[in-house]
Scaffold this active site. Sequence first.
Site, mmCIF file in Angstrom:
data_model
loop_
_atom_site.group_PDB
_atom_site.id
_atom_site.type_symbol
_atom_site.label_atom_id
_atom_site.label_comp_id
_atom_site.label_asym_id
_atom_site.label_seq_id
_atom_site.Cartn_x
_atom_site.Cartn_y
_atom_site.Cartn_z
ATOM 1 N N ARG A 189 7.705 -10.525 2.397
ATOM 2 C CA ARG A 189 6.790 -9.679 1.630
ATOM 3 C C ARG A 189 6.380 -10.454 0.382
ATOM 4 N NH1 ARG A 189 9.313 -10.246 -2.472
ATOM 5 N NH2 ARG A 189 8.009 -8.689 -3.438
ATOM 6 N N GLY A 190 5.463 -9.828 -0.385
ATOM 7 C CA GLY A 190 4.873 -10.547 -1.518
ATOM 8 C C GLY A 190 3.606 -11.228 -1.008
ATOM 9 N N ALA A 191 2.508 -11.030 -1.740
ATOM 10 C CA ALA A 191 1.201 -11.443 -1.209
ATOM 11 C C ALA A 191 1.148 -12.907 -0.731
ATOM 12 C CB ALA A 191 0.120 -11.155 -2.258
ATOM 13 N N ARG B 116 -0.360 -5.273 7.257
ATOM 14 C CA ARG B 116 -0.356 -4.626 5.935
ATOM 15 C C ARG B 116 -1.779 -4.713 5.359
ATOM 16 N NH1 ARG B 116 4.390 -5.788 1.836
ATOM 17 N NH2 ARG B 116 3.788 -3.708 1.169
ATOM 18 N N ASN C 37 -1.302 -3.908 -7.649
ATOM 19 C CA ASN C 37 0.050 -4.466 -7.523
ATOM 20 C C ASN C 37 0.983 -3.317 -7.171
ATOM 21 O OD1 ASN C 37 1.895 -6.717 -7.686
ATOM 22 N ND2 ASN C 37 2.706 -5.809 -9.544
ATOM 23 N N LYS C 38 2.241 -3.625 -6.986
ATOM 24 C CA LYS C 38 3.234 -2.633 -6.581
ATOM 25 C C LYS C 38 3.103 -1.349 -7.383
ATOM 26 C CE LYS C 38 5.552 -2.790 -3.956
ATOM 27 N NZ LYS C 38 5.233 -2.147 -2.650
ATOM 28 N N GLN D 46 12.441 -3.556 -5.014
ATOM 29 C CA GLN D 46 12.266 -5.020 -5.023
ATOM 30 C C GLN D 46 12.712 -5.633 -6.351
ATOM 31 O OE1 GLN D 46 10.059 -2.834 -3.848
ATOM 32 N NE2 GLN D 46 8.707 -3.674 -2.289
ATOM 33 N N ASP E 33 -1.571 -8.056 -5.675
ATOM 34 C CA ASP E 33 -1.864 -8.149 -4.242
ATOM 35 C C ASP E 33 -3.348 -8.337 -3.978
ATOM 36 O OD1 ASP E 33 0.852 -6.751 -4.380
ATOM 37 O OD2 ASP E 33 0.628 -7.347 -2.290
#
Length: 353
Positions: free
Chosen positions: A51-53, A94, A253-254, A202, A243
């Site tokens: 995960r993570g862009a 995603r 973002n998150k 996270q 993201d």
Amino acid sequence: MNALDLDTVLLSQDRDCLEILDQTLLPGTVRVLHLSKLEDIWEAIRTLRVRGAPAIGVCAAYALALEASRSRAEDAECFLRDLRTAKDYLATSRPTAVNLFWALERMERTARENARLPIPELKERLFAEAHRIREEDVQISRNIGRIGLGLLHHGDGILTHCNAGTLATAKYGTATAPIYLALEQGWQDLRVYCDETRPLLQGARLTAFEMQAAGVDTILLCDNMASLLMKRGKVNIIFVGCDRVARNGDAANKIGTSGVAILARHYGIPFYVCAPSSTIDMSIADGDGIPIEERAAEEVTEMWYKERMAPEGVKVFNPAFDVTDHSLITGIITEKGLCRAPYEDAFRSLGIE
Ligand code: MRU
């Protein structure tokens, strides 16, 4: 163990599978999955094992190269058709991180531009392109780190949200890169505050693990504690990842990031978004156009350790990302330079189109 020694995603040496660090098991267990089927790699992206862009982009590029290497197509047209099928499938894993689509596009372009080559040679070009995407990502993070380090002062308290660390990229992270570079230069006096980042933690599981393992003074807090922390003057600067950034500078973002930015404005704390240029989506005018992923209710109703802590059947709101308005962002740090408002002009002046 230093998290910089962990690889988020690699191609196996005999090029028959991807080696993906299963981030859902961190920090307790370090396990590398060996995934060869496209469906399993899709699942690994979907369930946040990777995960993570930027790391999602690297993973998707390798996945496409791997799948293409097995193609039995005898002519370029069939090869490109199979590639597109795999690409379209991976693109459904995603929706928010634009690096996924960016990397897939780049891979398809490579195939199209080399379509005249014999198929075995074409397959090699795709592996080479995936390697290039990964290697470039390391350099991008270092450049972001260098610019971010220029904004830090000895003794600073840095707040970050979610994990935009080495585990979210090929190496160094984006929001954490200035901290890793400060450590390289012998700085010993930074403090890093990690929002735990509900619902999937996270910040607690990944960023706190990374920063502590790197030897940084690391303080974990629940998301709803950030206001008090800021009020007490503990936070000098905020670095977050993203993201997708729209061309006006609105940044997804998150979930929870926009709340941090609103608090930062209230307390007069600089708020920086760290963004590889591949995360800037000039085709989208503003944040309203950024697709926001909605995830399963169980991520909210069950804690990470899968114990129910909400009534059965309760309705749940569980967006995975939110959009921070550009007016709340002090600057967007790309690998090409630091951008200030008006963002569209700043992006274009750095050649981001
Ligand atoms: O749902 P996740 O864990 O993939 O969300 C990650 C983030 O929001 C990161 O901040 C973002 O992808 C940038 S990573 C350098």
